[in-house]
Design a protein around this motif. Sequence first.
Motif, PDB file in Angstrom:
ATOM      1  N   PHE A  17       0.703  -1.295   0.000  1.00 62.58           N
ATOM      2  CA  PHE A  17       0.000   0.000   0.000  1.00 62.58           C
ATOM      3  C   PHE A  17       0.725   1.336   0.000  1.00 62.58           C
ATOM      4  O   PHE A  17       1.903   1.377   0.177  1.00 62.58           O
ATOM      5  CB  PHE A  17      -0.924   0.102   1.179  1.00 62.58           C
ATOM      6  CG  PHE A  17      -0.485  -0.738   2.307  1.00 62.58           C
ATOM      7  CD1 PHE A  17      -0.043  -0.187   3.445  1.00 62.58           C
ATOM      8  CD2 PHE A  17      -0.532  -2.098   2.163  1.00 62.58           C
ATOM      9  CE1 PHE A  17       0.338  -0.978   4.471  1.00 62.58           C
ATOM     10  CE2 PHE A  17      -0.132  -2.889   3.207  1.00 62.58           C
ATOM     11  CZ  PHE A  17       0.305  -2.331   4.364  1.00 62.58           C
ATOM     12  N   ARG A  21      -1.097   8.900   0.149  1.00 62.38           N
ATOM     13  CA  ARG A  21      -0.403   9.376  -1.038  1.00 62.38           C
ATOM     14  C   ARG A  21      -0.965  10.689  -1.473  1.00 62.38           C
ATOM     15  O   ARG A  21      -0.267  11.589  -1.856  1.00 62.38           O
ATOM     16  CB  ARG A  21      -0.574   8.376  -2.156  1.00 62.38           C
ATOM     17  CG  ARG A  21       0.362   7.249  -1.984  1.00 62.38           C
ATOM     18  CD  ARG A  21       0.396   6.544  -3.227  1.00 62.38           C
ATOM     19  NE  ARG A  21      -0.976   6.414  -3.658  1.00 62.38           N
ATOM     20  CZ  ARG A  21      -1.523   5.259  -3.905  1.00 62.38           C
ATOM     21  NH1 ARG A  21      -0.876   4.206  -3.769  1.00 62.38           N
ATOM     22  NH2 ARG A  21      -2.758   5.176  -4.293  1.00 62.38           N
ATOM     23  N   ARG A  22      -2.316  10.743  -1.412  1.00 63.78           N
ATOM     24  CA  ARG A  22      -2.903  12.027  -1.725  1.00 63.78           C
ATOM     25  C   ARG A  22      -2.938  12.745  -0.393  1.00 63.78           C
ATOM     26  O   ARG A  22      -3.805  12.524   0.397  1.00 63.78           O
ATOM     27  CB  ARG A  22      -4.314  11.840  -2.260  1.00 63.78           C
ATOM     28  CG  ARG A  22      -4.320  10.862  -3.394  1.00 63.78           C
ATOM     29  CD  ARG A  22      -5.673  10.239  -3.537  1.00 63.78           C
ATOM     30  NE  ARG A  22      -5.599   9.059  -4.360  1.00 63.78           N
ATOM     31  CZ  ARG A  22      -5.248   7.878  -3.862  1.00 63.78           C
ATOM     32  NH1 ARG A  22      -4.990   7.740  -2.589  1.00 63.78           N
ATOM     33  NH2 ARG A  22      -5.183   6.848  -4.667  1.00 63.78           N
ATOM     34  N   ARG A 242      -8.184  -0.594  -9.953  1.00 63.92           N
ATOM     35  CA  ARG A 242      -7.409  -1.563 -10.758  1.00 63.92           C
ATOM     36  C   ARG A 242      -5.907  -1.270 -10.671  1.00 63.92           C
ATOM     37  O   ARG A 242      -5.166  -1.439 -11.640  1.00 63.92           O
ATOM     38  CB  ARG A 242      -7.871  -1.520 -12.212  1.00 63.92           C
ATOM     39  CG  ARG A 242      -7.800  -0.130 -12.821  1.00 63.92           C
ATOM     40  CD  ARG A 242      -8.168  -0.108 -14.287  1.00 63.92           C
ATOM     41  NE  ARG A 242      -8.371   1.259 -14.748  1.00 63.92           N
ATOM     42  CZ  ARG A 242      -8.698   1.588 -15.982  1.00 63.92           C
ATOM     43  NH1 ARG A 242      -8.885   0.656 -16.889  1.00 63.92           N
ATOM     44  NH2 ARG A 242      -8.857   2.859 -16.313  1.00 63.92           N
ATOM     45  N   SER A 243      -5.459  -0.765  -9.521  1.00 64.15           N
ATOM     46  CA  SER A 243      -4.022  -0.453  -9.392  1.00 64.15           C
ATOM     47  C   SER A 243      -3.218  -1.746  -9.394  1.00 64.15           C
ATOM     48  O   SER A 243      -3.735  -2.824  -9.075  1.00 64.15           O
ATOM     49  CB  SER A 243      -3.757   0.314  -8.097  1.00 64.15           C
ATOM     50  OG  SER A 243      -3.941  -0.537  -6.989  1.00 64.15           O
ATOM     51  N   SER A 266     -12.162   4.264 -12.837  1.00 61.31           N
ATOM     52  CA  SER A 266     -12.616   5.657 -12.922  1.00 61.31           C
ATOM     53  C   SER A 266     -13.398   5.947 -14.207  1.00 61.31           C
ATOM     54  O   SER A 266     -14.094   6.949 -14.290  1.00 61.31           O
ATOM     55  CB  SER A 266     -11.429   6.611 -12.803  1.00 61.31           C
ATOM     56  OG  SER A 266     -10.604   6.481 -13.938  1.00 61.31           O
ATOM     57  N   THR A 348      -2.605  -6.284   6.120  1.00 61.62           N
ATOM     58  CA  THR A 348      -1.504  -6.065   5.172  1.00 61.62           C
ATOM     59  C   THR A 348      -0.176  -6.324   5.868  1.00 61.62           C
ATOM     60  O   THR A 348       0.707  -7.009   5.336  1.00 61.62           O
ATOM     61  CB  THR A 348      -1.563  -4.622   4.644  1.00 61.62           C
ATOM     62  OG1 THR A 348      -2.785  -4.463   3.942  1.00 61.62           O
ATOM     63  CG2 THR A 348      -0.407  -4.316   3.711  1.00 61.62           C
TER      64      THR A 348
HETATM   65  N1  LIG Z   1      -5.472  -0.997   3.861  1.00 61.73           N
HETATM   66  C1  LIG Z   1      -4.305  -1.154   3.237  1.00 61.73           C
HETATM   67  O1  LIG Z   1      -3.518  -1.973   3.642  1.00 61.73           O
HETATM   68  C2  LIG Z   1      -4.023  -0.363   2.019  1.00 61.73           C
HETATM   69  C3  LIG Z   1      -4.826   0.666   1.675  1.00 61.73           C
HETATM   70  N2  LIG Z   1      -4.609   1.359   0.532  1.00 61.73           N
HETATM   71  C4  LIG Z   1      -5.579   2.388   0.211  1.00 61.73           C
HETATM   72  O2  LIG Z   1      -6.413   1.882  -0.839  1.00 61.73           O
HETATM   73  C5  LIG Z   1      -6.813   2.927  -1.701  1.00 61.73           C
HETATM   74  C6  LIG Z   1      -6.386   2.590  -3.122  1.00 61.73           C
HETATM   75  O3  LIG Z   1      -4.989   2.473  -3.182  1.00 61.73           O
HETATM   76  P1  LIG Z   1      -4.245   2.254  -4.590  1.00 61.73           P
HETATM   77  O4  LIG Z   1      -4.797   1.087  -5.284  1.00 61.73           O
HETATM   78  O5  LIG Z   1      -2.804   2.301  -4.295  1.00 61.73           O
HETATM   79  O6  LIG Z   1      -4.701   3.595  -5.356  1.00 61.73           O
HETATM   80  P2  LIG Z   1      -4.481   4.087  -6.867  1.00 61.73           P
HETATM   81  O7  LIG Z   1      -4.690   5.553  -6.839  1.00 61.73           O
HETATM   82  O8  LIG Z   1      -3.224   3.549  -7.417  1.00 61.73           O
HETATM   83  O9  LIG Z   1      -5.675   3.422  -7.644  1.00 61.73           O
HETATM   84  C7  LIG Z   1      -6.986   3.819  -7.434  1.00 61.73           C
HETATM   85  C8  LIG Z   1      -7.886   3.070  -8.355  1.00 61.73           C
HETATM   86  O10 LIG Z   1      -9.207   3.539  -8.120  1.00 61.73           O
HETATM   87  C9  LIG Z   1      -9.802   3.915  -9.353  1.00 61.73           C
HETATM   88  N3  LIG Z   1     -10.695   5.060  -9.139  1.00 61.73           N
HETATM   89  C10 LIG Z   1     -10.358   6.322  -8.809  1.00 61.73           C
HETATM   90  N4  LIG Z   1     -11.464   7.094  -8.697  1.00 61.73           N
HETATM   91  C11 LIG Z   1     -12.512   6.279  -8.964  1.00 61.73           C
HETATM   92  C12 LIG Z   1     -13.903   6.469  -9.020  1.00 61.73           C
HETATM   93  N5  LIG Z   1     -14.458   7.658  -8.770  1.00 61.73           N
HETATM   94  N6  LIG Z   1     -14.697   5.420  -9.338  1.00 61.73           N
HETATM   95  C13 LIG Z   1     -14.155   4.200  -9.599  1.00 61.73           C
HETATM   96  N7  LIG Z   1     -12.824   3.953  -9.556  1.00 61.73           N
HETATM   97  C14 LIG Z   1     -12.033   4.987  -9.245  1.00 61.73           C
HETATM   98  C15 LIG Z   1      -8.676   4.278 -10.272  1.00 61.73           C
HETATM   99  O11 LIG Z   1      -9.131   4.088 -11.602  1.00 61.73           O
HETATM  100  P3  LIG Z   1      -8.193   4.311 -12.905  1.00 61.73           P
HETATM  101  O12 LIG Z   1      -7.352   3.069 -12.985  1.00 61.73           O
HETATM  102  O13 LIG Z   1      -9.161   4.425 -14.001  1.00 61.73           O
HETATM  103  O14 LIG Z   1      -7.390   5.543 -12.642  1.00 61.73           O
HETATM  104  C16 LIG Z   1      -7.602   3.288  -9.833  1.00 61.73           C
HETATM  105  O15 LIG Z   1      -7.706   2.084 -10.525  1.00 61.73           O
HETATM  106  C17 LIG Z   1      -6.182   4.182  -1.107  1.00 61.73           C
HETATM  107  O16 LIG Z   1      -7.100   4.778  -0.215  1.00 61.73           O
HETATM  108  C18 LIG Z   1      -4.995   3.661  -0.332  1.00 61.73           C
HETATM  109  O17 LIG Z   1      -4.611   4.510   0.723  1.00 61.73           O
HETATM  110  C19 LIG Z   1      -3.626   1.041  -0.338  1.00 61.73           C
HETATM  111  C20 LIG Z   1      -2.769   0.028  -0.030  1.00 61.73           C
HETATM  112  C21 LIG Z   1      -2.873  -0.728   1.197  1.00 61.73           C
END
Ligand SMILES: NC(=O)C1=CN([C@@H]2O[C@H](COP(=O)(O)OP(=O)(O)OC[C@H]3O[C@@H](n4cnc5c(N)ncnc54)[C@H](OP(=O)(O)O)[C@@H]3O)[C@@H](O)[C@H]2O)C=CC1
Length: 367
Positions: A17, A21-22, A242-243, A266, A348
């Motif tokens: 994770f 990040r933001r 889909r990250s 998104s 995690t």
């Molecule tokens: N609990 C834990 O252990 C962890 C938590 N996290 C949290 O999980 C979240 C996601 O992390 P991460 O995968 O790294 O983030 P990323 O920013 O890399 O990916 C976000 C994904 O969400 C999609 N997305 C963004 N906005 C929307 C929307 N409005 N509707 C639908 N899909 C959307 C994006 O789509 P597109 O591909 O089209 O841009 C992208 O695929 C964060 O809050 C992070 O802090 C992360 C890692 C570990």
Amino acid sequence: MSSMLFSDYSSSTTARFLPFRRSRLRVDGAVFCRRLVGPLHVRPPISVSLRTTLTVHSSSSSSPVISATMGTGTSAKIIDGKAVAKIIRDEITAEVSRMKDAIGIVPGLAVVLVGDRKDSATYVRNKKKACESVGINSFEVRLPEDSSEQELLNFILGFNEDPSVHGILVQLPLPSHMDEQSILNAVSIEKDVDGFHPLNIGRLAMRGREPLFVPCTPKGCIELLHRSGIVIKGKRAVVIGRSNIVGMPAALLLQREDASISIVHSRTQNPEDITRQADIIISAVGQPNMVRENWIKPGAVIIDVGINPVQDEKSPRGYRLVGDVCYEEACKVASAVTPVPGGVGPMTIAMLLSNTLSSAKRLHNFQ
Ligand SMILES: NC(=O)C1=CN([C@@H]2O[C@H](COP(=O)(O)OP(=O)(O)OC[C@H]3O[C@@H](n4cnc5c(N)ncnc54)[C@H](OP(=O)(O)O)[C@@H]3O)[C@@H](O)[C@H]2O)C=CC1
Ligand SMILES: Nc1nc(=O)c2c([nH]1)NC[C@@H]1CN(c3ccc(C(=O)N[C@@H](CCC(=O)O)C(=O)O)cc3)C=[N+]21
């Protein structure tokens, strides 16, 4: 319990994770979420006759894994990730000790942090504490923000060769002048406890192939489902996001567990029409309280990966963490929900420890 795909300290398959990040704090998502509750109730999510009852085999009402919610008007069970992670850490502690007694080897995890992001520093500190709590050695490298890619690579190559290191984690995100791909490619696949190496991800995607490591956050999600007695096989699962590190591997894992998957991102139009069909939703988006009551089929299981800081003057830190899912609304309609914090996050870290232990066992041929 569901089938086990991987024989480490998970009952299943993978995680990892990027916390804040933001780093902008957001408007208080929970308040926003509650304010909308009234109007959104106008249209019920789905007719009661379509309600799917997922089998939640909670061994007893006092199970540390799933506990009943307290508030009136709520029906969901709360999946207690913190409690499950503690059980897993205890299992790992016993194994680390058994290995040390039998062959004198102590697993070691190297964590590399570049820059001084406060959130990343906190996570690295937490990982170190978690290692200590189970008896795993931890090695930490902190490099200044303006370090060159080569300097970072030199540390990684050193850890690749170091026999006391069984797992290497490069904390993400990296500074923008560094090429994440070439850094992650440099980590030896045999020590890639984050599971981010393309070879590990590629194997995860292929039938009949086994990755050496499954990414920790998705692995933690599946583990929570397994240990909560939730059946995945044959269910409809929707992953939101889909990250490379969460959404995509989570979808691959669900598929390996014989769920039928859809991925929402998104650019998806009317995402709620897709999520409303899901028996299981894993949300990894980073948008506070995006998933509302009308996105959820009654009886669905909700795994909320999102970790979003929202402003909260009452909190000593000035903010608190909320998930992608409007928790209060999900509790009313879902059959089981993970909280934030205390859900996927602690899992995690537990999966990172589990991957490090498996790595040491594999490298030393210890069963
Ligand atoms: N609990 C834990 O252990 C962890 C938590 N996290 C949290 O999980 C979240 C996601 O992390 P991460 O995968 O790294 O983030 P990323 O920013 O890399 O990916 C976000 C994904 O969400 C999609 N997305 C963004 N906005 C929307 C929307 N409005 N509707 C639908 N899909 C959307 C994006 O789509 P597109 O591909 O089209 O841009 C992208 O695929 C964060 O809050 C992070 O802090 C992360 C890692 C570990
Ligand atoms: N190479 C790499 N691997 C990672 O696995 C990785 C990373 N980089 N960069 C950052 C993200 C984020 N991440 C989290 C880990 C634990 C919690 C966690 O334990 N959260 C607690 C709350 C913690 C708090 O209160 O701040 C909880 O949800 O209960 C959250 C997020 C791993 N990441």
